[in-house]
Design a protein around this motif. Structure first.
Motif, mmCIF file in Angstrom:
data_model
loop_
_atom_site.group_PDB
_atom_site.id
_atom_site.type_symbol
_atom_site.label_atom_id
_atom_site.label_comp_id
_atom_site.label_asym_id
_atom_site.label_seq_id
_atom_site.Cartn_x
_atom_site.Cartn_y
_atom_site.Cartn_z
ATOM 1 N N PRO A 1 0.769 -1.139 -0.087
ATOM 2 C CA PRO A 1 -0.012 0.079 -0.227
ATOM 3 C C PRO A 1 0.907 1.049 -0.092
ATOM 4 O O PRO A 1 0.416 2.225 -0.647
ATOM 5 N N GLY A 2 1.893 1.276 0.693
ATOM 6 C CA GLY A 2 3.100 2.555 0.663
ATOM 7 C C GLY A 2 3.468 2.551 -0.740
ATOM 8 O O GLY A 2 3.452 3.770 -1.165
ATOM 9 N N ALA A 3 3.779 1.496 -1.315
ATOM 10 C CA ALA A 3 4.510 1.804 -2.708
ATOM 11 C C ALA A 3 3.168 2.306 -3.696
ATOM 12 O O ALA A 3 3.378 3.148 -4.739
ATOM 13 N N LYS A 4 1.705 1.893 -3.327
ATOM 14 C CA LYS A 4 0.960 2.423 -4.137
ATOM 15 C C LYS A 4 0.820 3.902 -4.084
ATOM 16 O O LYS A 4 0.333 4.820 -4.993
ATOM 17 N N VAL A 5 0.981 4.485 -3.000
ATOM 18 C CA VAL A 5 1.070 5.868 -2.733
ATOM 19 C C VAL A 5 2.036 6.433 -3.546
ATOM 20 O O VAL A 5 1.696 7.487 -4.291
ATOM 21 N N TYR A 6 3.276 6.063 -3.637
ATOM 22 C CA TYR A 6 4.309 6.538 -4.231
ATOM 23 C C TYR A 6 3.993 6.625 -5.733
ATOM 24 O O TYR A 6 4.289 7.649 -6.497
ATOM 25 N N LEU A 7 3.428 5.672 -6.275
ATOM 26 C CA LEU A 7 2.959 5.397 -7.643
ATOM 27 C C LEU A 7 1.812 6.567 -8.068
ATOM 28 O O LEU A 7 1.977 7.020 -8.923
ATOM 29 N N GLY A 8 0.964 6.501 -7.037
ATOM 30 C CA GLY A 8 -0.113 7.551 -7.306
ATOM 31 C C GLY A 8 0.439 9.081 -7.314
ATOM 32 O O GLY A 8 -0.028 9.826 -8.110
ATOM 33 N N VAL A 9 1.229 9.547 -6.413
ATOM 34 C CA VAL A 9 2.107 10.779 -6.093
ATOM 35 C C VAL A 9 2.875 11.112 -7.568
ATOM 36 O O VAL A 9 3.180 12.237 -7.805
ATOM 37 N N MET A 10 3.035 10.009 -8.471
ATOM 38 C CA MET A 10 4.048 10.320 -9.535
ATOM 39 C C MET A 10 2.969 11.195 -10.342
ATOM 40 O O MET A 10 3.750 11.903 -11.342
ATOM 41 N N ALA A 11 1.799 11.097 -10.303
ATOM 42 C CA ALA A 11 0.989 12.150 -11.022
ATOM 43 C C ALA A 11 0.885 13.636 -10.442
ATOM 44 O O ALA A 11 0.391 14.533 -11.316
ATOM 45 N N PHE A 12 1.698 14.085 -9.420
ATOM 46 C CA PHE A 12 1.600 15.277 -8.897
ATOM 47 C C PHE A 12 2.868 15.831 -9.465
ATOM 48 O O PHE A 12 3.737 15.425 -10.062
ATOM 49 N N PRO A 13 2.877 17.295 -9.367
ATOM 50 C CA PRO A 13 3.826 17.966 -10.257
ATOM 51 C C PRO A 13 5.108 18.290 -9.250
ATOM 52 O O PRO A 13 5.308 17.937 -8.310
ATOM 53 N N GLU A 14 6.137 18.564 -10.264
ATOM 54 C CA GLU A 14 7.460 19.150 -9.528
ATOM 55 C C GLU A 14 7.943 18.116 -8.533
ATOM 56 O O GLU A 14 8.223 17.112 -8.792
ATOM 57 N N LYS A 15 8.543 18.629 -7.660
ATOM 58 C CA LYS A 15 9.435 17.810 -6.573
ATOM 59 C C LYS A 15 8.729 16.777 -6.271
ATOM 60 O O LYS A 15 9.401 15.832 -5.865
ATOM 61 N N ALA A 16 7.150 16.793 -5.961
ATOM 62 C CA ALA A 16 6.484 15.594 -5.621
ATOM 63 C C ALA A 16 6.782 14.548 -6.639
ATOM 64 O O ALA A 16 6.958 13.345 -6.050
ATOM 65 N N ARG A 17 6.727 14.750 -7.853
ATOM 66 C CA ARG A 17 6.687 13.496 -8.911
ATOM 67 C C ARG A 17 8.153 12.969 -8.554
ATOM 68 O O ARG A 17 8.362 12.001 -8.819
ATOM 69 N N ASP A 18 9.192 13.945 -8.810
ATOM 70 C CA ASP A 18 10.642 13.280 -8.543
ATOM 71 C C ASP A 18 10.812 12.501 -7.443
ATOM 72 O O ASP A 18 11.619 11.457 -7.336
ATOM 73 N N LEU A 19 10.227 12.644 -6.230
ATOM 74 C CA LEU A 19 10.662 12.116 -4.850
ATOM 75 C C LEU A 19 9.850 10.905 -5.001
ATOM 76 O O LEU A 19 10.466 9.847 -4.741
ATOM 77 N N ALA A 20 8.709 10.882 -5.523
ATOM 78 C CA ALA A 20 7.668 9.469 -5.578
ATOM 79 C C ALA A 20 8.396 8.600 -6.572
ATOM 80 O O ALA A 20 8.450 7.497 -6.230
ATOM 81 N N THR A 21 8.747 9.170 -7.764
ATOM 82 C CA THR A 21 9.596 8.154 -8.812
ATOM 83 C C THR A 21 10.693 7.641 -8.254
ATOM 84 O O THR A 21 11.161 6.552 -8.255
ATOM 85 N N ARG A 22 11.568 8.558 -7.285
ATOM 86 C CA ARG A 22 12.913 7.886 -6.990
ATOM 87 C C ARG A 22 12.527 6.669 -6.068
ATOM 88 O O ARG A 22 13.215 5.844 -5.900
ATOM 89 N N ARG A 23 11.351 7.249 -5.123
ATOM 90 C CA ARG A 23 10.908 6.134 -3.892
ATOM 91 C C ARG A 23 10.717 4.636 -4.750
ATOM 92 O O ARG A 23 10.870 3.768 -4.194
ATOM 93 N N CYS A 24 9.819 4.725 -5.849
ATOM 94 C CA CYS A 24 9.402 3.494 -6.493
ATOM 95 C C CYS A 24 10.633 2.912 -7.044
ATOM 96 O O CYS A 24 10.776 1.901 -6.903
ATOM 97 N N LEU A 25 11.874 3.605 -7.575
ATOM 98 C CA LEU A 25 12.851 2.891 -8.068
ATOM 99 C C LEU A 25 13.771 2.484 -6.981
ATOM 100 O O LEU A 25 14.322 1.196 -7.074
ATOM 101 N N GLU A 26 13.678 2.939 -5.790
ATOM 102 C CA GLU A 26 14.368 2.377 -4.667
ATOM 103 C C GLU A 26 13.760 1.123 -4.309
ATOM 104 O O GLU A 26 14.359 0.242 -3.837
ATOM 105 N N MET A 27 12.450 0.954 -4.448
ATOM 106 C CA MET A 27 11.592 -0.302 -4.036
ATOM 107 C C MET A 27 11.995 -1.267 -4.940
ATOM 108 O O MET A 27 11.586 -2.596 -4.835
ATOM 109 N N LEU A 28 12.859 -0.961 -6.096
ATOM 110 C CA LEU A 28 13.001 -2.174 -7.136
ATOM 111 C C LEU A 28 14.065 -3.091 -6.559
ATOM 112 O O LEU A 28 14.266 -4.016 -7.161
ATOM 113 N N GLU A 29 15.018 -2.545 -5.765
ATOM 114 C CA GLU A 29 15.910 -3.327 -4.892
ATOM 115 C C GLU A 29 15.388 -3.807 -3.590
ATOM 116 O O GLU A 29 16.384 -4.098 -2.810
#
Length: 306
Positions: free
Chosen positions: A179-207
């Motif tokens: 569920p936490g990962a789904k929040v990160y994925l959802g916030v990827m739709a937000f603008p600017e720094k929010a999208r960047d941080l959410a995307t980075r957190r998703c990439l971190e969960m890939l390992e």
């Protein structure tokens, strides 16, 4: 004489003697008692309390109490409870004089308050994360993204990611992590720094150590990237295609150590600094120490073939 209803709840129905009463909005209610145990009746009525003045004073406490019950129930695994609470909340968020903008703001603020207030209470925060992930995935925050200022949406998105990060950090519970990962994925739709941080957190969960987490995040991030093609247009067509190719073709169920090169490539494609794997380096040093240490008695026995 009949006591006038409190100004905090003018929308709740009043029972009438000798007949049935109908709540505003067409919700049937028993003559003498509301059947609060029936989710399809209780949640539409509770949501009406949010239409009253709950922005200041004692109204804030009432709003948070009501919102707490709705948001926690909307993340329930019980289907009828989820449908009733989630459906009522979505209807509420769509309404209002400003196309739901102010209501979405309040839901966002209350979600942050609840996550902080119940920090570490996994029985509660698990449902809150599910509820938030569903709202984000079903465009519940669109009034803010479409009608609000981009800076305001970015600030809320950042706060949501940071709050979720604090809650799931160090957890080994898949029912909290996903569920936490789904929040990160959802916030990827937000603008600017929010999208960047959410995307980075998703990439971190890939390992992440759990293959289920890696596989699920990769699959859902691929789908989210397809939906948000316009939002990620600044990557350029070539890099965008590279991201999709990595997410869809890499075997994310493989051992994590075999995925580092692909993960680093994704970080570079998005323009992020590569992750520093301090823990992994420490483990490597420990392994080196073991190989260079003097042989144990067991090693000698093995060497002699016993």
């Amino acid at each position: 004489g009949t006591q006038k209803p409190s100004g905090l709840a003018p929308a709740l129905p009043e029972a009438k003697e000798g007949g049935t009463s109908e709540a505003r909005g067409g919700i049937p209610v028993a003559t003498s008692l509301v059947e609060w145990s029936r989710a399809e009746i209780s949640f539409p009525l509770l949501v009406k309390l949010l239409n009253t003045d709950t922005k200041s004073g004692p109204g804030v406490e009432i709003r948070r109490s009501v919102m707490s019950g709705i948001l926690i129930s909307a993340g329930s695994r019980t289907a009828h409870l989820l449908r009733a609470a989630g459906g009522s909340l979505k209807e509420y968020m769509k309404g209002g004089e400003d196309n739901g903008l102010e209501r979405v703001r309040m839901v966002g603020e209350d979600m942050l308050w609840l996550l902080d207030h119940h920090r570490g209470e996994r029985r509660v925060t698990r449902n809150l994360l599910r509820s938030l992930g569903t709202l984000l995935g079903e465009e519940g925050f669109d009034p803010l993204l479409e009608n609000g200022k981009s800076g305001e949406a970015a600030r809320l998105g950042l706060k949501l990611v940071q709050s979720v990060e604090r809650e799931i950090r160090g957890s080994e519970d898949v029912t909290v992590l996903l569920p936490g990962a789904k929040v990160y994925l959802g916030v990827m739709a937000f603008p600017e720094k929010a999208r960047d941080l959410a995307t980075r957190r998703c990439l971190e969960m890939l390992e992440h150590p759990f293959p289920k987490i890696r596989g699920t995040v990769a699959e859902e991030m691929y789908s989210q990237m397809l939906v948000l093609e316009e939002e990620f247009s600044d990557l350029g067509e070539e890099k965008y295609d590279e991201v999709l190719e990595k997410l869809s073709e890499v075997s994310w169920m493989s051992p994590v150590s075999e995925l580092y090169a692909d993960i680093d490539a994704l970080f570079a494609t998005f323009g992020f600094e590569k992750p520093v794997r301090v823990v992994k380096e420490e483990k490597k040093k420990e392994e080196q120490k073991k190989t260079t240490a003097a042989p144990s008695y067991l090693d000698l026995v093995k060497e002699m073939g016993f």
